[in-house]
Write a protein that holds these residues in place. Sequence first.
Motif, PDB file in Angstrom:
ATOM      1  N   HIS A 583       0.859  -1.182   0.000  1.00 48.01           N
ATOM      2  CA  HIS A 583       0.000   0.000   0.000  1.00 48.01           C
ATOM      3  C   HIS A 583       0.890   1.225   0.000  1.00 48.01           C
ATOM      4  CE1 HIS A 583      -3.768  -2.061   1.060  1.00 48.01           C
ATOM      5  NE2 HIS A 583      -2.954  -2.910   1.660  1.00 48.01           N
ATOM      6  N   GLY A 584       0.554   2.226  -0.775  1.00 40.07           N
ATOM      7  CA  GLY A 584       1.397   3.413  -0.769  1.00 40.07           C
ATOM      8  C   GLY A 584       0.896   4.459  -1.740  1.00 40.07           C
ATOM      9  N   LYS A 585       1.751   5.427  -1.985  1.00 39.66           N
ATOM     10  CA  LYS A 585       1.405   6.539  -2.858  1.00 39.66           C
ATOM     11  C   LYS A 585       2.365   6.547  -4.042  1.00 39.66           C
ATOM     12  CE  LYS A 585       1.576  11.499  -2.565  1.00 39.66           C
ATOM     13  NZ  LYS A 585       1.863  12.598  -1.682  1.00 39.66           N
ATOM     14  N   VAL A 586       1.819   6.781  -5.228  1.00 38.94           N
ATOM     15  CA  VAL A 586       2.662   6.822  -6.416  1.00 38.94           C
ATOM     16  C   VAL A 586       3.356   8.181  -6.464  1.00 38.94           C
ATOM     17  CG1 VAL A 586       2.709   6.689  -8.928  1.00 38.94           C
ATOM     18  CG2 VAL A 586       1.078   5.294  -7.630  1.00 38.94           C
ATOM     19  N   LEU A 587       4.668   8.190  -6.321  1.00 41.60           N
ATOM     20  CA  LEU A 587       5.406   9.454  -6.355  1.00 41.60           C
ATOM     21  C   LEU A 587       5.720   9.857  -7.780  1.00 41.60           C
ATOM     22  CD1 LEU A 587       8.080   9.458  -3.537  1.00 41.60           C
ATOM     23  CD2 LEU A 587       5.846  10.536  -3.588  1.00 41.60           C
ATOM     24  N   ALA A 588       6.010   8.874  -8.619  1.00 42.56           N
ATOM     25  CA  ALA A 588       6.347   9.181 -10.000  1.00 42.56           C
ATOM     26  C   ALA A 588       6.175   7.951 -10.869  1.00 42.56           C
ATOM     27  CB  ALA A 588       7.798   9.650 -10.085  1.00 42.56           C
ATOM     28  N   VAL A 589       5.692   8.193 -12.108  1.00 42.71           N
ATOM     29  CA  VAL A 589       5.710   7.143 -13.119  1.00 42.71           C
ATOM     30  C   VAL A 589       6.733   7.624 -14.131  1.00 42.71           C
ATOM     31  CG1 VAL A 589       4.388   5.874 -14.829  1.00 42.71           C
ATOM     32  CG2 VAL A 589       3.290   6.591 -12.709  1.00 42.71           C
ATOM     33  N   LEU A 590       7.779   6.844 -14.317  1.00 46.45           N
ATOM     34  CA  LEU A 590       8.936   7.344 -15.053  1.00 46.45           C
ATOM     35  C   LEU A 590       8.896   7.021 -16.542  1.00 46.45           C
ATOM     36  CD1 LEU A 590      11.511   6.235 -12.329  1.00 46.45           C
ATOM     37  CD2 LEU A 590      10.587   8.517 -12.657  1.00 46.45           C
ATOM     38  N   VAL A 591       7.880   6.252 -16.965  1.00 45.99           N
ATOM     39  CA  VAL A 591       7.776   5.922 -18.388  1.00 45.99           C
ATOM     40  C   VAL A 591       6.360   6.206 -18.867  1.00 45.99           C
ATOM     41  CG1 VAL A 591       9.585   4.161 -18.424  1.00 45.99           C
ATOM     42  CG2 VAL A 591       7.273   3.521 -17.761  1.00 45.99           C
ATOM     43  N   GLU A 592       6.232   6.398 -20.187  1.00 47.60           N
ATOM     44  CA  GLU A 592       4.911   6.630 -20.757  1.00 47.60           C
ATOM     45  C   GLU A 592       4.495   5.439 -21.589  1.00 47.60           C
ATOM     46  OE1 GLU A 592       5.335  10.214 -22.955  1.00 47.60           O
ATOM     47  OE2 GLU A 592       5.168  11.461 -21.156  1.00 47.60           O
ATOM     48  N   LYS A 593       3.203   5.409 -21.879  1.00 47.93           N
ATOM     49  CA  LYS A 593       2.695   4.346 -22.739  1.00 47.93           C
ATOM     50  C   LYS A 593       3.432   4.411 -24.076  1.00 47.93           C
ATOM     51  CE  LYS A 593      -1.611   2.512 -24.468  1.00 47.93           C
ATOM     52  NZ  LYS A 593      -3.060   2.543 -24.454  1.00 47.93           N
ATOM     53  N   GLY A 594       3.851   3.278 -24.568  1.00 48.57           N
ATOM     54  CA  GLY A 594       4.562   3.243 -25.849  1.00 48.57           C
ATOM     55  C   GLY A 594       6.073   3.233 -25.696  1.00 48.57           C
ATOM     56  N   ALA A 595       6.558   3.520 -24.490  1.00 49.02           N
ATOM     57  CA  ALA A 595       8.007   3.578 -24.290  1.00 49.02           C
ATOM     58  C   ALA A 595       8.616   2.174 -24.346  1.00 49.02           C
ATOM     59  CB  ALA A 595       8.317   4.215 -22.941  1.00 49.02           C
ATOM     60  N   THR A 596       9.828   2.110 -24.866  1.00 50.42           N
ATOM     61  CA  THR A 596      10.556   0.842 -24.870  1.00 50.42           C
ATOM     62  C   THR A 596      11.413   0.806 -23.611  1.00 50.42           C
ATOM     63  OG1 THR A 596      10.638   0.936 -27.263  1.00 50.42           O
ATOM     64  CG2 THR A 596      12.174  -0.577 -26.196  1.00 50.42           C
ATOM     65  N   VAL A 597      11.316  -0.296 -22.880  1.00 52.51           N
ATOM     66  CA  VAL A 597      12.089  -0.382 -21.634  1.00 52.51           C
ATOM     67  C   VAL A 597      12.931  -1.652 -21.625  1.00 52.51           C
ATOM     68  CG1 VAL A 597      10.464   0.940 -20.231  1.00 52.51           C
ATOM     69  CG2 VAL A 597      10.169  -1.529 -20.433  1.00 52.51           C
ATOM     70  N   ARG A 602      14.248   1.576 -14.190  1.00 50.36           N
ATOM     71  CA  ARG A 602      13.315   2.140 -13.208  1.00 50.36           C
ATOM     72  C   ARG A 602      12.080   2.648 -13.921  1.00 50.36           C
ATOM     73  NH1 ARG A 602      15.899   6.820 -11.099  1.00 50.36           N
ATOM     74  NH2 ARG A 602      14.662   6.733  -9.255  1.00 50.36           N
ATOM     75  N   VAL A 603      10.914   2.214 -13.499  1.00 45.98           N
ATOM     76  CA  VAL A 603       9.701   2.632 -14.195  1.00 45.98           C
ATOM     77  C   VAL A 603       8.750   3.443 -13.315  1.00 45.98           C
ATOM     78  CG1 VAL A 603       9.753   0.832 -15.964  1.00 45.98           C
ATOM     79  CG2 VAL A 603       8.675   0.348 -13.763  1.00 45.98           C
ATOM     80  N   ALA A 604       8.817   3.281 -12.013  1.00 43.19           N
ATOM     81  CA  ALA A 604       7.921   4.043 -11.136  1.00 43.19           C
ATOM     82  C   ALA A 604       8.504   4.091  -9.732  1.00 43.19           C
ATOM     83  CB  ALA A 604       6.534   3.395 -11.100  1.00 43.19           C
ATOM     84  N   ILE A 605       8.049   5.080  -8.960  1.00 41.98           N
ATOM     85  CA  ILE A 605       8.486   5.185  -7.567  1.00 41.98           C
ATOM     86  C   ILE A 605       7.254   5.253  -6.675  1.00 41.98           C
ATOM     87  CG2 ILE A 605       9.798   6.522  -5.865  1.00 41.98           C
ATOM     88  CD1 ILE A 605      11.433   7.628  -8.196  1.00 41.98           C
ATOM     89  N   ILE A 606       7.234   4.418  -5.661  1.00 44.40           N
ATOM     90  CA  ILE A 606       6.112   4.387  -4.717  1.00 44.40           C
ATOM     91  C   ILE A 606       6.641   4.791  -3.352  1.00 44.40           C
ATOM     92  CG2 ILE A 606       4.454   2.863  -3.589  1.00 44.40           C
ATOM     93  CD1 ILE A 606       3.724   2.139  -6.157  1.00 44.40           C
TER      94      ILE A 606
END
Length: 647
Positions: A583-597, A602-606
């Motif tokens: 359980h937590g809070k999304v601080l950042a989503v580091l990629v967008e839809k369509g991005a190649t990873v 790193r894709v998100a920070i909770i």
Amino acid sequence: MFSSVLIANRGEIACRIARTAKRLGLRTIAVYSEADANALHVRVCDEAYAIGPAAAAQSYLVIEKIIAAAQGAGADCIHPGYGFLSENAAFSEACAAAGIVFVGPPPGAIRAMGLKDRAKALMEQAGVPVVPGFHGDKQDPAFLKRKAYEIGYPVLIKAVAGGGGKGMRRVERHADFDAALEAAQREAQSAFGDARVLIEKYVTSPRHIEVQVFADAHGNAIHLNERDCSLQRRHQKVIEEAPAPGMSAALRAKMGQAATAAALAVGYRGAGTVEFIADGTGGLKDDGFWFMEMNTRLQVEHPVTEAITGLDLVEWQFRIAAGEPLPLAQDQVGVDGHAVEARLYAEDPERGFLPSTGTLVALQFPRGQGLRIDSGVEAGDSVTPFYDPMIAKVIAHGATRDEALDKLADALEHTVVAGPRSNAGFLAALARADDFRQGAFDTSFIDTHMGSLGAVPHGLDRAATARGAQALLAKERARFAVSDRPASPWDAGDAFQLSGPRTLSLPVIAEGETVTAHVAYEADGPRVMIGDEAPARDAETIMAEDAVYVLRAGRQTKVTLRDHVLDEGADGGGGGLVRAPMHGKVLAVLVEKGATVTRGQRVAIIEAMKMEHTLTAPIDGVVTDVSALRDAQVAEGAKILVIEAQA
Ligand code: ADP
């Protein structure tokens, strides 16, 4: 003496305070947030008042709500416990203004010790040794850097308003100073709203040794011996003990004298702890300890002091707050044997000590002579993401240090926690660690022994999984009332065959991984294997509604039947699915839809439990779906984004 107390806290410390208050005949009044409506501290108190939403900032930390509850209940006094409002001078003042006694020091003493720089200056004046360094007002980076050079590396940058190890950076080399300063200031600003720092000499082979003091309203101060809290992780205490290994009577008297002088210098009253850092190189030395800070409240680790002195520190707090003089003189305080405390947390040592929330499917502690368990939860209760995920404190007392540590390790090895993961196995390994047992340790001990303490990923325990599969099979068979007799024609449900040995492939999910168990029906019943691993015999199984928890060697393996987790299947097996680990809070989503990873990116920070957790891509591919929004609250297991492997 008072006739009633409002306990402005929760969890184990609220329960512990209530225990003494009841023994003294006080009416106990609890407060609780929405998340704690059914919490143990509410159940053990005589009365309870709701004070708002789960977030502490809207409940346990709101002075007006606590005071209003105390007035409504007609409480004589308020005990703040530790954490929350316990070191808040404004709260102490608000109590006084409302005509309610604050069980703690006067506001002036809290303020004097509240900021590390001011406290250090005061202590210097009082003749208490302080760590060499700079603790002045000037904060310009070039000046601070010059000071660090003069002090000599390694140095420690500390937030003036610091606590809990936040805003603290150790710097080894002059070239690294600027970056470390910036990081410390940034962390201090966000945690305390105050970016100011001080610079200290980093003490080599540091031991954290603190002295428990008590002062009364009549000008008396004594100490109740020391505690050694050198076993730390991220500057947070993990195991504490009393007395400190290697402490001589002469050094104890000297440190005790410095600690009581510190208390008297600020007009202290009640229970307090003066923390020193000691140079442990080649043993403790008479001139090798320095004041770090004073905690103006009861400490988490106070039970080890209670064990070796036979005193009840909470009772002392009440008596002194009621105006009574100190119950004992210095020469009446002794040391009886040795005591150790371990902080049992709902966290996963194999995954960087990530907090682990959820319902406690099972929680059992051994009992025994010299064993004390202070817990704020029982089986069936939940560890929520809103507060510190401590489950309990396990305290062992013995005639010698070895006896106490053996007792502690043994107790931890016989502690059952199912549901959330726990650090029980890690703590037991610590209590048994050779160098620690020999007294060869300092505050870096845990960091340098992570691997041997088992705090590294181990991979799936297949024998435990097989044991889980076996238990699930037995449960299913009981449910359908099928017989274990090999030739029974009524066994259609378990792959009955007219000829040849009957076998069944049973897909299970163990720790999120799909594994196939092979079941062979033999004359004496079904035999379960995973690969060439048979079910572990040295494991304990806890059956919950939808899963079985297999506990083995301090680790938990959760096993479910594959078709019971349909939602996982619907997500395409979860290969490229990134879920919230808690359980937590999304601080950042580091990629967008369509991005190649790429895998590991790193894709998100909770943010959860006041810590940041970075989520990484489990596979190479393209982001096909982003479900989480910045700043959104997410539940454990919630979908954050989906990555599809490229053809
Ligand atoms: P906080 O208030 O953030 O907990 P403290 O000042 O109490 O910070 O320090 C926390 C821990 O950091 C100590 O227990 C010790 O392990 C380590 N520490 C602090 N000061 C020093 C120092 N000067 N040298 C070495 N270690 C230190």
